[in-house]
Design a protein around this motif. Structure first.
Motif, PDB file in Angstrom:
ATOM      1  N   PHE A 262      34.647 -14.612  21.186  1.00  0.00           N
ATOM      2  CA  PHE A 262      35.564 -13.510  20.884  1.00  0.00           C
ATOM      3  C   PHE A 262      36.871 -13.669  21.656  1.00  0.00           C
ATOM      4  O   PHE A 262      37.953 -13.584  21.085  1.00  0.00           O
TER       5      PHE A 262
ATOM      6  N   PHE B  29      53.714  -6.115  28.977  1.00  0.00           N
ATOM      7  CA  PHE B  29      54.774  -5.124  28.785  1.00  0.00           C
ATOM      8  C   PHE B  29      54.607  -4.356  27.472  1.00  0.00           C
ATOM      9  O   PHE B  29      55.186  -3.300  27.301  1.00  0.00           O
ATOM     10  N   THR B  30      53.786  -4.905  26.539  1.00  0.00           N
ATOM     11  CA  THR B  30      53.612  -4.222  25.256  1.00  0.00           C
ATOM     12  C   THR B  30      52.791  -2.936  25.383  1.00  0.00           C
ATOM     13  O   THR B  30      52.878  -2.069  24.519  1.00  0.00           O
TER      14      THR B  30
ATOM     15  N   LEU C 174      39.583   6.712  23.530  1.00  0.00           N
ATOM     16  CA  LEU C 174      38.275   7.372  23.400  1.00  0.00           C
ATOM     17  C   LEU C 174      38.062   8.403  24.509  1.00  0.00           C
ATOM     18  O   LEU C 174      37.464   9.449  24.284  1.00  0.00           O
TER      19      LEU C 174
ATOM     20  N   PRO D 177      53.611 -11.757  30.528  1.00  0.00           N
ATOM     21  CA  PRO D 177      54.623 -10.887  29.904  1.00  0.00           C
ATOM     22  C   PRO D 177      54.047 -10.006  28.800  1.00  0.00           C
ATOM     23  O   PRO D 177      54.642  -8.977  28.466  1.00  0.00           O
ATOM     24  N   ILE D 178      52.895 -10.402  28.217  1.00  0.00           N
ATOM     25  CA  ILE D 178      52.305  -9.604  27.133  1.00  0.00           C
ATOM     26  C   ILE D 178      51.986  -8.191  27.615  1.00  0.00           C
ATOM     27  O   ILE D 178      51.980  -7.240  26.829  1.00  0.00           O
TER      28      ILE D 178
ATOM     29  N   ILE E   3      36.424  12.081  24.242  1.00  0.00           N
ATOM     30  CA  ILE E   3      35.169  12.480  24.894  1.00  0.00           C
ATOM     31  C   ILE E   3      35.420  13.694  25.778  1.00  0.00           C
ATOM     32  O   ILE E   3      34.618  14.627  25.830  1.00  0.00           O
TER      33      ILE E   3
ATOM     34  N   LEU F 106      47.021 -10.374  22.917  1.00  0.00           N
ATOM     35  CA  LEU F 106      47.756  -9.162  22.532  1.00  0.00           C
ATOM     36  C   LEU F 106      46.820  -8.149  21.872  1.00  0.00           C
ATOM     37  O   LEU F 106      46.834  -6.960  22.211  1.00  0.00           O
ATOM     38  N   ILE F 107      45.973  -8.637  20.949  1.00  0.00           N
ATOM     39  CA  ILE F 107      45.041  -7.752  20.254  1.00  0.00           C
ATOM     40  C   ILE F 107      43.979  -7.233  21.217  1.00  0.00           C
ATOM     41  O   ILE F 107      43.603  -6.063  21.188  1.00  0.00           O
TER      42      ILE F 107
ATOM     43  N   TRP G 122      45.585  -4.473  23.262  1.00  0.00           N
ATOM     44  CA  TRP G 122      45.773  -3.249  22.487  1.00  0.00           C
ATOM     45  C   TRP G 122      44.438  -2.594  22.182  1.00  0.00           C
ATOM     46  O   TRP G 122      44.320  -1.376  22.182  1.00  0.00           O
ATOM     47  N   LEU G 123      43.413  -3.444  21.905  1.00  0.00           N
ATOM     48  CA  LEU G 123      42.073  -2.912  21.637  1.00  0.00           C
ATOM     49  C   LEU G 123      41.587  -2.116  22.839  1.00  0.00           C
ATOM     50  O   LEU G 123      41.039  -1.028  22.710  1.00  0.00           O
TER      51      LEU G 123
ATOM     52  N   TYR H   9      44.769   0.953  23.660  1.00  0.00           N
ATOM     53  CA  TYR H   9      44.893   1.990  22.629  1.00  0.00           C
ATOM     54  C   TYR H   9      43.523   2.364  22.064  1.00  0.00           C
ATOM     55  O   TYR H   9      43.264   3.524  21.787  1.00  0.00           O
ATOM     56  N   GLY H  10      42.646   1.368  21.879  1.00  0.00           N
ATOM     57  CA  GLY H  10      41.339   1.609  21.258  1.00  0.00           C
ATOM     58  C   GLY H  10      40.390   2.322  22.199  1.00  0.00           C
ATOM     59  O   GLY H  10      40.073   3.499  22.017  1.00  0.00           O
TER      60      GLY H  10
ATOM     61  N   THR I 125      40.540 -14.634  19.548  1.00  0.00           N
ATOM     62  CA  THR I 125      41.468 -13.559  19.188  1.00  0.00           C
ATOM     63  C   THR I 125      42.656 -13.575  20.140  1.00  0.00           C
ATOM     64  O   THR I 125      42.524 -13.993  21.281  1.00  0.00           O
ATOM     65  N   PRO I 126      43.823 -13.116  19.662  1.00  0.00           N
ATOM     66  CA  PRO I 126      44.997 -13.115  20.541  1.00  0.00           C
ATOM     67  C   PRO I 126      44.814 -12.134  21.694  1.00  0.00           C
ATOM     68  O   PRO I 126      44.225 -11.062  21.523  1.00  0.00           O
TER      69      PRO I 126
END
Lengths: 233, 240
Positions: free
Chosen positions: A59, A179-180, A79, A176-177, A83, A66-67, A70-71, A74-75, A63-64
């Motif tokens: 996994f 910073f997103t 939650l 640097p990622i 909750i 970045l994802i 964010w997962l 934000y993901g 996967t990047p």
């Protein structure tokens, strides 16, 4: 070219550098500590653990970052407030979790990413240790734990050290990622400067220079460490 | 409770769901990756040739290119090249007396990623070409083969076994790094996912779906490169 912004933003940049370096060092150290059991379990562990570790590495490597970031931010991060709404008790006791700063999410995401890449490398290193050495250790009556700590792990780590340089530099180049999800590390500060001053290139060029210097220092430092370890060829 | 049946409907195609947006995002991601990879290979081949047989100046320039581009984070390079590239193109266009043009996002993304990719490709291909024993190309020369024929018949097939593992890693790298294009606002899979997640507030669901799509792409690629490696290694002694 305009560089008059540099003195004004310099303290901010220094703080950004500090955050970048802490993110790098913490994620590399924790990630490597995690990678050892992930690699070992894949080389010798019971089937469920082996599949779990292999799935984790697949996994992370497939996967990047970045994802993944964010997962996590934000993901998973979204939650906790949900909750909290459902269970008031959770909100009272775990407010820190709901209010957790983006920086901690970045540290967790970068740690897991490093663990995934390095875990795969450790698996190969554990499998690459000559079988005879492990058998010799067992023949001397060492417990399985002692075989790992005295023979298997030290031998594997030595093989892994050269790849550690590359992985760590890759990790530095990934920072640097962060910073997103708003983290004010070097890249975050740079994009803030760009918004404030309407300068397109100068802050980015400065950032590129900083990373160039960091990469150079890191390469030299790892080269020095590698030279200290005696090898017989 | 987070994956209620209604949420799965968000992945439907058409006006009710984001399935089609994600699908086209994934197509864009693959498009960017394929074109940028091809551009990178062309740059890499030229770069490797230049490094191995070019003059001193060319070698210094290429060394600078590969060193700088591999030492600075991709994200920083992407931002720099994206703005520098579109800016200088527009300066050129306006100086020739034309209207400013809005550069196609796909073209810009391919150019930027491909240029970064080229630096890595140069090093992989240079090492692979160097691994081919000199005697083999010298034999080709002795038989009077032209440089192009020598490359096609001897260097290329002999270097591929050394190059394919590196090329495979670079392909996986560019699939993953194509997501960084989201930062300059081009809607590929990562940005499409983020937009869908932001509107529907179903962050976990959408980012899991995006991760699954990337994972599918990379795992299929692994199969492909495994097959390629077996194919170019046929006739060679088995690895230990």
């Amino acid at each position: 070219m305009r560089w008059d912004w540099l003195p004004f933003y310099f303290p901010m940049l220094v703080h950004g550098l500090y955050l970048t370096l802490v993110l790098l060092v913490v994620s590399v150290v924790l990630g490597f500590i995690l990678a050892v059991p992930i690699g070992l379990v894949q080389a010798t562990g019971p089937a469920p653990l082996r599949y779990l570790a292999r799935g984790f590495c697949t996994f992370v490597r497939g996967t990047p970052l970045l994802i993944q970031l964010w997962l996590l931010y934000y993901g998973i991060g979204s939650l906790f407030p949900t909750i909290g709404l459902a269970f008031p008790g959770f909100k009272e006791n775990f407010m820190w979790l709901i209010r957790l700063d983006a920086y901690y999410y970045a540290i967790v995401a970068f740690t897991l990413s490093y663990a995934g890449y390095e875990g795969e490398v450790m698996r190969g290193a554990f499998l690459g240790v000559p079988r005879g050495e492990l058998e010799a250790a067992r023949a001397f009556g060492m417990s399985p734990w002692k075989v790992v700590s005295r023979v298997w792990f030290p031998r594997a780590v030595r093989q892994v050290l050269p790849t550690l340089t590359g992985e760590t530099i890759d990790q530095l180049k990934s920072t640097p990622i962060a910073f997103t999800i708003p983290v004010m590390e070097l890249m975050g500060v740079t994009s803030r400067i760009r918004q404030d001053t309407f300068l397109t290139y100068e802050p980015l060029l400065f950032l590129a220079l900083v990373y160039l210097i960091l990469t150079f220092i890191l390469t030299r430092a790892f080269g020095y460490v590698e030279a200290q370890i005696p090898t017989r060829r | 409770m987070f994956f209620a049946a209604a949420n799965i409907g968000l992945l439907a195609f058409g006006n009710t769901g984001y399935g089609d947006e994600l699908f086209w995002g994934a197509v864009r991601t693959v498009q960017i990756a394929v074109f940028a990879y091809a551009f990178g290979i062309i740059l890499g081949l030229c770069g490797a040739m230049g490094k191995l047989s070019g003059g001193k100046t060319l070698r210094v320039v290429l060394d600078l290119y590969t060193t700088l581009f591999r030492a600075v984070p991709e994200l920083v390079l992407i931002l720099l090249l994206y703005y520098a590239g579109t800016d200088s193109l527009n300066k050129l266009v306006t100086s020739l007396g034309f209207e400013r043009i809005e550069l196609n996002g796909l073209v810009a993304a391919v150019f930027v990623l491909g240029f970064v990719q080229g630096a890595y490709q140069t090093e992989v291909l240079r090492a692979a070409i160097q691994a081919v024993p000199v005697g083999q190309t010298e034999a080709g020369k002795a038989y009077g083969m032209s440089p192009f024929l020598r490359f096609r018949r001897i260097t290329l097939p002999a270097m591929l076994p050394y190059a394919i593992p590196g090329l495979g890693n670079l392909w996986l790298g560019i699939v993953k790094n194509s997501s960084l294009i989201a930062v300059v606002g081009f809607t590929e899979l990562a940005l499409a996912t983020r937009q869908a997640a932001g509107v529907s507030k179903q962050y976990l669901l959408f980012f899991l779906v995006a991760a699954a799509v990337y994972l599918t792409i990379t795992m299929l690629s692994n199969q492909l490169f495994g097959w390629l490696e077996r194919r170019v290694r046929r006739g060679q002694p088995k690895l230990a």
